[in-house]
Design a protein around this motif. Structure first.
Motif, short mmCIF file in Angstrom:
data_model
loop_
_atom_site.label_atom_id
_atom_site.label_comp_id
_atom_site.label_asym_id
_atom_site.label_seq_id
_atom_site.Cartn_x
_atom_site.Cartn_y
_atom_site.Cartn_z
N LEU A 55 1.96 -17.04 11.60
CA LEU A 55 3.26 -16.46 11.95
C LEU A 55 3.56 -16.88 13.37
CD1 LEU A 55 3.06 -12.83 10.54
CD2 LEU A 55 4.44 -14.70 9.67
N GLY A 56 4.41 -17.86 13.54
CA GLY A 56 4.77 -18.27 14.88
C GLY A 56 4.48 -19.71 15.15
N LYS A 57 5.17 -20.22 16.13
CA LYS A 57 4.97 -21.60 16.58
C LYS A 57 5.31 -21.65 18.06
CE LYS A 57 6.56 -26.37 15.90
NZ LYS A 57 7.05 -26.57 17.27
N THR A 58 4.27 -21.89 18.87
CA THR A 58 4.41 -21.97 20.33
C THR A 58 5.05 -20.68 20.85
OG1 THR A 58 4.75 -24.34 20.00
CG2 THR A 58 5.06 -23.48 22.23
N ALA A 59 6.30 -20.73 21.31
CA ALA A 59 6.94 -19.55 21.90
C ALA A 59 7.48 -18.60 20.85
CB ALA A 59 8.07 -19.97 22.85
N ASN A 60 7.60 -19.06 19.60
CA ASN A 60 8.16 -18.21 18.54
C ASN A 60 7.02 -17.48 17.83
OD1 ASN A 60 10.80 -19.15 19.01
ND2 ASN A 60 10.40 -20.97 17.78
N MET A 61 6.45 -16.50 18.49
CA MET A 61 5.29 -15.82 17.94
C MET A 61 5.70 -14.68 17.03
SD MET A 61 3.10 -17.76 19.12
CE MET A 61 1.71 -16.94 18.39
N GLY A 62 4.82 -14.35 16.09
CA GLY A 62 5.09 -13.26 15.17
C GLY A 62 3.81 -12.55 14.80
N ALA A 63 3.94 -11.43 14.08
CA ALA A 63 2.75 -10.66 13.73
C ALA A 63 3.05 -9.74 12.56
CB ALA A 63 2.26 -9.84 14.91
N ILE A 64 2.02 -9.43 11.78
CA ILE A 64 2.06 -8.37 10.79
C ILE A 64 1.29 -7.19 11.37
CG2 ILE A 64 1.31 -7.63 8.51
CD1 ILE A 64 1.66 -10.45 7.53
N THR A 65 1.88 -6.00 11.37
CA THR A 65 1.25 -4.82 11.95
C THR A 65 0.90 -3.84 10.84
OG1 THR A 65 2.59 -5.09 13.95
CG2 THR A 65 1.51 -2.96 13.62
N ILE A 66 -0.39 -3.46 10.80
CA ILE A 66 -0.83 -2.48 9.82
C ILE A 66 -0.67 -1.09 10.41
CG2 ILE A 66 -2.48 -4.14 8.88
CD1 ILE A 66 -4.69 -2.51 10.25
N PRO A 67 -0.65 -0.04 9.57
CA PRO A 67 -0.57 1.32 10.10
C PRO A 67 -1.79 1.67 10.94
CG PRO A 67 -0.09 1.26 7.74
CD PRO A 67 -0.64 -0.09 8.10
N ALA A 68 -1.64 2.68 11.77
CA ALA A 68 -2.76 3.13 12.61
C ALA A 68 -3.90 3.61 11.73
CB ALA A 68 -2.29 4.24 13.54
N LEU A 69 -5.13 3.41 12.19
CA LEU A 69 -6.30 3.88 11.46
C LEU A 69 -6.46 5.38 11.68
CD1 LEU A 69 -8.86 1.03 12.25
CD2 LEU A 69 -7.36 1.26 10.28
N THR A 70 -6.07 6.15 10.67
CA THR A 70 -6.06 7.61 10.82
C THR A 70 -7.36 8.24 10.34
OG1 THR A 70 -5.02 7.80 8.65
CG2 THR A 70 -3.56 7.71 10.56
N GLY A 71 -8.27 7.43 9.78
CA GLY A 71 -9.48 8.02 9.22
C GLY A 71 -10.52 8.43 10.24
N ILE A 72 -10.43 7.90 11.46
CA ILE A 72 -11.42 8.25 12.49
C ILE A 72 -11.19 9.69 12.93
CG2 ILE A 72 -12.29 7.68 14.79
CD1 ILE A 72 -11.38 4.82 14.31
N ASP A 73 -12.28 10.45 13.06
CA ASP A 73 -12.17 11.86 13.46
C ASP A 73 -11.44 11.98 14.79
OD1 ASP A 73 -13.62 12.35 11.20
OD2 ASP A 73 -15.52 12.64 12.24
N ALA A 74 -10.56 12.95 14.88
CA ALA A 74 -9.80 13.17 16.09
C ALA A 74 -10.72 13.45 17.27
CB ALA A 74 -8.83 14.34 15.90
N GLY A 75 -10.45 12.76 18.37
CA GLY A 75 -11.24 12.97 19.58
C GLY A 75 -12.59 12.33 19.57
N LYS A 76 -12.88 11.52 18.52
CA LYS A 76 -14.18 10.87 18.45
C LYS A 76 -14.00 9.35 18.34
CE LYS A 76 -16.58 14.86 16.55
NZ LYS A 76 -17.50 15.37 15.50
N ALA A 77 -15.08 8.62 18.42
CA ALA A 77 -15.03 7.17 18.42
C ALA A 77 -15.88 6.59 17.31
CB ALA A 77 -15.52 6.63 19.77
N ALA A 78 -15.44 5.44 16.80
CA ALA A 78 -16.21 4.72 15.78
C ALA A 78 -16.32 3.28 16.19
CB ALA A 78 -15.53 4.84 14.42
N THR A 79 -17.49 2.70 16.00
CA THR A 79 -17.68 1.28 16.30
C THR A 79 -17.28 0.47 15.07
OG1 THR A 79 -19.50 1.77 17.79
CG2 THR A 79 -19.35 -0.48 16.96
N LEU A 80 -16.31 -0.42 15.25
CA LEU A 80 -15.79 -1.19 14.14
C LEU A 80 -16.31 -2.60 14.21
CD1 LEU A 80 -12.06 -0.01 14.17
CD2 LEU A 80 -13.97 0.93 12.85
#
Length: 341
Positions: free
Chosen positions: A316-341
């Motif tokens: 997605l993109g060429k030189t200055a014409n960049m693009g991206a696909i964005t997935i939803p936020a990862l909501t499965g991680i416990d609130a206030g905690k961290a997971a190593t991905l």
């Protein structure tokens, strides 16, 4: 005469067959049919090299594991390596011993070479290590047991780290920010190897800890003749761990839903060759409307840009014409905690 000639030819044939067998034994081949280089590994031998004080008080010993005959060659005569050759083996102890330096600073190098049976064999493995030695009476510090001058601790780490300090003059050690660790001893005498121990405390805060150790050795009569070594230390902040078991999948998508024909045609070994749209003269397709519905169906968003797919890759993109696909936020991680991905 005929009998003599036949006997000579028979002897030559025997020698030729023996030579072929020796080569076959040396040429261990993998699945691809190519010779496999010998395996060579070392412990307590930093790639950055070895440094010695001018007084050459202590030799350096390292451990070597090798699965083929080996030898060590060197470029200078002021140090000795023993042993300097041998057969395949595990936990081979090799010692590098320098001589007293009564002149200018000097350098050298030794090379470990492992091959499949003789020094001319084309299938080999080599490792070269540079060496240096301080000039006569120069202040110097040699630290062993630390391959890097940066130590990184996890938040829960409390295990001590021990390294050895050896100097040509008396030395002192200072610590910047000793609130989260202890360091001892903080001084030592020239000519003796001292073990320094760093002991971190568990980090119970969400702040990153940083510190610095400075080791200084110097000639008491000539203040300019000093040496210094700095060791940086960092500790990660404490983050409560997520309760999901190791191996839990928070997100998975093989992106096989992206078809090949959003831009057509495309080439196998390069970017697509798409008809010029008459607006900008670009050989890429600038419209990505073909992907809009499919991306929305997945619950994703995207930034419009040029698009290409080839050899299993999506662009997605060429030189200055960049693009991206964005997935939803990862909501499965416990609130206030961290997971190593």
């Amino acid at each position: 005469m005929k009998r003599i000639m036949n006997k000579w030819l028979w002897s030559l044939l025997c020698v030729t067959l023996l030579g072929a067998a020796a080569c076959s034994d040396d040429d261990t081949e993998g699945d691809s049919g190519n010779p496999i280089p010998p395996a060579l590994s070392t412990e307590n031998l930093p790639d950055a090299g070895l440094k010695f004080l001018y007084s050459a008080l202590t030799p350096h010993t390292f451990t070597m594991n090798v699965d083929a005959p080996w030898e060590i060659t060197k470029t200078a005569g002021w140090f000795v390596v023993t042993p300097n050759k041998g057969e395949a083996g595990q936990n081979i102890q090799v010692t590098v011993t320098p001589a007293l330096n009564q002149g200018e600073a000097r350098d050298g190098e030794f090379t470990i070479r492992a091959n499949s049976g003789n020094n001319l064999h084309p299938c080999l493995t080599e490792k070269s290590i540079p060496l240096s030695q301080d000039a006569y009476l120069a202040a110097g510090i040699v630290i062993t047991g630390l391959d890097e001058r940066l130590l990184a601790f996890e938040a829960e780490d409390t295990d001590p780290v021990v390294f050895t300090v050896e100097t040509s003059y008396d030395w002192t050690l200072t610590v910047e920010n000793e609130t989260w660790l202890t360091v001892a001893p903080k001084s030592g005498k020239a000519g003796s190897a001292a073990q320094v121990t760093i002991t971190p405390k568990a980090n119970t805060t969400d702040e990153r800890h940083e510190s610095k150790i400075t080791i200084t050795a110097g000639d008491a009569e000539f203040g300019e003749n000093t040496a210094e070594e700095i060791i940086e230390l960092v500790q990660a902040p404490y983050m409560p761990k997520d309760t999901h078991a190791e191996g839990y999948v928070f997100f998975s998508d093989d992106f096989q839903w992206i078809p090949d024909n959003w831009v057509s045609p495309y080439t196998k070994y390069g970017w697509p060759s798409v008809s010029i749209d008459g607006t900008n003269g670009n050989e890429f397709a600038l419209s990505t409307d073909g992907m809009k519905e499919a991306v929305a169906a997945k619950g994703y968003t995207y930034t419009p840009s040029v698009y290409a797919r080839y050899e299993g890759h999506v662009k997605l993109g060429k030189t200055a014409n960049m693009g991206a696909i964005t997935i939803p936020a990862l909501t499965g991680i416990d609130a206030g905690k961290a997971a190593t991905l």
